[in-house]
Design a protein around this motif. Sequence first.
Motif, mmCIF file in Angstrom:
data_model
loop_
_atom_site.group_PDB
_atom_site.id
_atom_site.type_symbol
_atom_site.label_atom_id
_atom_site.label_comp_id
_atom_site.label_asym_id
_atom_site.label_seq_id
_atom_site.Cartn_x
_atom_site.Cartn_y
_atom_site.Cartn_z
ATOM 1 N N TYR A 121 -73.962 38.861 -17.437
ATOM 2 C CA TYR A 121 -74.902 39.983 -17.474
ATOM 3 C C TYR A 121 -74.714 40.852 -18.720
ATOM 4 O O TYR A 121 -75.679 41.256 -19.360
ATOM 5 N N ARG A 150 -75.547 38.648 -21.957
ATOM 6 C CA ARG A 150 -76.855 37.986 -21.942
ATOM 7 C C ARG A 150 -78.004 38.974 -21.743
ATOM 8 O O ARG A 150 -79.077 38.813 -22.320
ATOM 9 N N THR A 166 -75.295 28.904 -8.655
ATOM 10 C CA THR A 166 -74.778 28.972 -7.287
ATOM 11 C C THR A 166 -75.807 29.554 -6.326
ATOM 12 O O THR A 166 -76.066 29.022 -5.267
ATOM 13 N N TRP A 167 -76.367 30.679 -6.696
ATOM 14 C CA TRP A 167 -77.459 31.308 -5.943
ATOM 15 C C TRP A 167 -77.101 31.638 -4.497
ATOM 16 O O TRP A 167 -77.655 31.091 -3.547
ATOM 17 N N ARG A 168 -76.196 32.557 -4.356
ATOM 18 C CA ARG A 168 -75.872 33.022 -3.005
ATOM 19 C C ARG A 168 -77.071 33.724 -2.382
ATOM 20 O O ARG A 168 -77.245 33.728 -1.166
ATOM 21 N N TRP A 186 -83.671 38.171 -15.123
ATOM 22 C CA TRP A 186 -83.596 36.775 -14.710
ATOM 23 C C TRP A 186 -82.166 36.270 -14.802
ATOM 24 O O TRP A 186 -81.463 36.485 -15.766
ATOM 25 N N CYS A 187 -81.756 35.573 -13.748
ATOM 26 C CA CYS A 187 -80.397 35.061 -13.626
ATOM 27 C C CYS A 187 -80.378 33.601 -14.080
ATOM 28 O O CYS A 187 -81.382 32.917 -14.007
ATOM 29 N N GLN A 188 -79.229 33.163 -14.555
ATOM 30 C CA GLN A 188 -79.147 31.778 -15.025
ATOM 31 C C GLN A 188 -77.975 31.032 -14.405
ATOM 32 O O GLN A 188 -77.512 30.049 -14.944
ATOM 33 N N THR A 189 -77.452 31.522 -13.298
ATOM 34 C CA THR A 189 -76.301 30.839 -12.715
ATOM 35 C C THR A 189 -76.795 29.643 -11.894
ATOM 36 O O THR A 189 -77.992 29.423 -11.737
ATOM 37 N N CYS A 198 -72.089 32.977 -10.142
ATOM 38 C CA CYS A 198 -72.995 33.751 -9.301
ATOM 39 C C CYS A 198 -72.383 35.131 -9.072
ATOM 40 O O CYS A 198 -71.206 35.247 -8.750
ATOM 41 N N GLY A 199 -73.198 36.140 -9.228
ATOM 42 C CA GLY A 199 -72.677 37.498 -9.106
ATOM 43 C C GLY A 199 -72.677 38.199 -10.447
ATOM 44 O O GLY A 199 -72.561 39.411 -10.522
ATOM 45 N N GLU A 201 -69.898 33.255 -16.026
ATOM 46 C CA GLU A 201 -71.183 32.599 -15.780
ATOM 47 C C GLU A 201 -71.478 32.427 -14.305
ATOM 48 O O GLU A 201 -72.554 31.965 -13.936
ATOM 49 N N GLN A 212 -67.443 44.168 -1.387
ATOM 50 C CA GLN A 212 -66.949 43.994 -2.759
ATOM 51 C C GLN A 212 -65.933 45.070 -3.126
ATOM 52 O O GLN A 212 -64.980 44.809 -3.862
ATOM 53 N N ILE A 258 -74.831 41.846 -4.540
ATOM 54 C CA ILE A 258 -73.866 40.799 -4.872
ATOM 55 C C ILE A 258 -73.971 40.418 -6.345
ATOM 56 O O ILE A 258 -73.154 39.683 -6.869
ATOM 57 N N CYS A 259 -74.995 40.912 -7.018
ATOM 58 C CA CYS A 259 -75.173 40.615 -8.442
ATOM 59 C C CYS A 259 -76.085 41.700 -8.999
ATOM 60 O O CYS A 259 -76.629 42.502 -8.257
ATOM 61 N N PRO A 260 -76.267 41.724 -10.325
ATOM 62 C CA PRO A 260 -77.134 42.792 -10.871
ATOM 63 C C PRO A 260 -78.612 42.439 -10.849
ATOM 64 O O PRO A 260 -79.432 43.245 -11.256
ATOM 65 N N TYR A 261 -78.973 41.261 -10.398
ATOM 66 C CA TYR A 261 -80.342 40.787 -10.627
ATOM 67 C C TYR A 261 -81.352 41.237 -9.567
ATOM 68 O O TYR A 261 -82.531 41.331 -9.839
#
Lengths: 634, 352
Positions: free
Chosen positions: A587, A590, B52-54, B47-50, A582-583, A580, B169, B31-34
């Motif tokens: 994915y 969900r 932290t939001w770097r 849409w992301c649901q985390t 960040c990063g 869950e 990464q 840094i993420c797939p979004y």
Amino acid sequence: MNRISQKKGGTRMLLQANEAIARGALEAGVIFAAGYPGNPSSEIIETLAKASRDLPIYVEWSVNEKVALEAATGASFAGCRAICSMKQNGVNVVSDFLTNLSLSGTKGGLVLVSCDDPGGISSTNEEDARAFAPLSDIPLLEPSSPQEALDMARWAFDLSETINNIVMIRSVSRLSHSRSDVQVKDLPDFDVQPYFDTKVSFHTFPIVAKHQARHEKLRMAEELFENSPFNFYRGPSRPELLVIGSGCAVDYAIDAIEIMSLWERVGVLKLGTTWPLPRKLLLENLQKSESILFVEDVDPFIETNVKALAAEAARQVGVKTFHGRGSGDFPLCGELGPSHLLEFFGNYFDLDWKDQEFRNKMGSLTKGKIPPREFGFCPGCPHRGSFYAIKTALAWDDRDGFVSGDIGCYTMGIWPTGFNQVKSVHAMGSGSGIACGYGKLEGFGFDQPVITVCGDSTFFHATIPALVNARFNNADILLVVLDNSATAMTGFQPHPGTGKTAMGQPTQPVDIAALCESMGLEVHVGDPYEMKETARRLYDLMQKQGPRVMVLRRKCALVQGREGGFPYDMHVDQSLCVGEECGCGRYCTRIFRCPGLIWDKEKKKAMIDQVICVGCGICAEICPQGAIKKEAKG
Amino acid sequence: MEQTTVQGQSNLVREVLEKGICVRCGACVGICPYFQYHDGKVVVSDWCQTSTWRCVQVCPRLPYDRASLYDYFYHVNDCTDAIGPHRQVVAARSGDKLVRSAAQYGGVVTALVIFAMEEGLVNSAVLTDRGGDLAPKGVLCSDREAVLGCAGSRYSASAALSELNLAIQAGNDRLAFIGLPCQMEALGRLSLSEPDGQERAGHVELKIGLFCTWALDYRALRSYLKTKGIVEIPKKYDIPPPPSEVFIVETNNGRMEFPLSEVREIVQPGCSVCEDMTAEFADISVGTLEGDKQWNTVIVRTDKGMELFEKALRAGVLEQKEIPSSNLEHLKEAASNKRKRALRARGEESNE
């Protein structure tokens, strides 16, 4: 030997109603059958195709329903008995031909079977195809049991030849797919010699005279219906309530009367011949009670017509109180079920009906025990990769693009399994037709990119004219053909691209890409599993103008599963999965939502459901952490 | 500067992407797939649901406290010098004619990157490729040829930070990053971000900044050139110093000039709120030397930058000369004007 092809009658067989229709057609000596697959009708042609191995009959899956009925009509004009089957939407497709054919008339017995899907359980619409019978002035038969399905199918050919016109049989999902013990008769010798008698001709001129003749044929049918064994009354001579109905709904009424012990108070007029209505029989029975209840799927077809009849004959039959869908006692939409009947009788006779109590109990017992399921593509389904690529390309483009959808498994692109990319779905081929419209709006400032999709079978069925239109009018359309080499949604029936006919014979496959190229279209072929490459190609194509086609070719996962399976063993390296955080933000489970990917609630990491996962391997590409691993199967 | 609380992807989308002020630095990509970058645009794919939001913490177009970056990198609270904190400003050029011929001007960036690699200061470098049918994008280079392939100015953004994110990464260490002022800001913000910003920024050994007045929206540039009949991929773009007021495009079919006023129409809107012309958070910043196409203006800012620059001079990789005082004045004036325009555009009072 297939039992459907069993020559000898006089025995009983456990048959699905669709199989019974096929057997009835064979008992009538049908030698020609054509149709287009669609739930709940597909088993009729499939059963006959199997029988074609043992019997001298011809069976085909046609390119679409209209061509199917036209082909069957060719056999009829040559003096052969022919059957044509389809689902309710198919009758819309044949309707242009049908309303003309019923003017010209037929020769060899010709029967159109429509299997309707009340409630749209496996359809894009809910539709009562019976409306086409009065529209075309043709007789309509409605079986309510597998036995009746067989008997009606057999008799329908006699009726067709008696009046020299096509006859329609209408089934519904619950009947088509229910099985019961059926008495069969001997099969004939199928020794027909097709011959087109050039002394006669089949056309619609002179139109008014032919129209008049068509009504005369209907009148002949009505006379036969007055004494038909498919219509009967059961109940007291003066019931408090008279039920008039057809199909499964009338069976539900009989069951409810049985359960609630109402046979002394309720009578049932069960109709099997519903167009034209047997007027005398109805007037005679209408006199039995002042209260009438209509039970039928879907529209108030019998209800509306009997009401009209009762109004005309009000002096004879007296004033009635009517109940039914049209009168608001049942919903106007959706499938009629046993519960509706129990509830109606319970309220009408002020009885304690247990149905609601039962449903409440069932709900409380199953609560939390049935896992939630959403519509979804199978694990390994190429459509998931296709829609992922489409989603990616549309996002990259960033002009609020969308997908104009069509009919097939990929209709589910309207839901999260297809990333909600599909924004409209209507009839076969309509996705491309609608796209032709968007494709001419640029001059008015429309710059949203539109991708239209269709499956391989849909491509042949009705997309080709839209594509020719796009070429002709130079519309900016981008068609993605989701070619999974099967009419997958309806059960893997062969189609013009598969290289095999309904009877299993090899045939020259029609190459979709080559056909498109021959129209002068820009054509690309890709692999839906190569999601990134496909997205890049789609993005590039979206920047171009004019009609363009991308064929995404990959076998239906269910077919692939049977023909050698998939190459990978999948697992999630949970030490790499960030779940869950960040990063990632879950994915894979969900957003990507392959049912083979599941969420480990304890560890808060993704994992593979080894029972569900087939091993296509495409999810490895979407994991942002590279935690989803694929290994070649040992 | 007033701090605005910005939480989550949806706010980043609302405040930056939907307002059209994304400068395609690429800090939120990779840094993420979004967030994704393709063909000159940063887009949201899902849409992301985390929580932290770097992405939010590194975006240079969201309001943030610039003083915290001055403090972190230079231990000062503010900077009144229009070209930012620095050790020295000189004119320099590559000592290698080959490098100079490949480069836009004096070839200092190319020469420094190659030198840093060859000296082992860095293992590899993230630069911006030349682009092709699609917009330029970041590329990880680990040899001289690859770096030379990136020489020259693009005049459009490349989101090259996304490539840096991916390189980190993938486990790459001792990286150089070459980018625009907005990208140096984003890298600066990365150092201060949670939970792993400092660690990730620690993999960047060398930051070379490029002077930038604005960058063009690549998709708009492609359409503009198409309306001018240019459909092939240009070999080179140039904007000669004032007062020429032209945008030069060189293709295989020759050289064409377009009015700069037309080209300004397709500048990324996000550039109008950028106050940094000289990449104040780089180790070394490099730009044009007005009036002399063979040389660059070089601003050396950090100890690390100074060490590398001097080493390169000693090795003959670079040549330097004093920068004419009029050039320095022009540079400061231009930088100051950019800052004033940005503050005005953002509705903030100018400090000067």
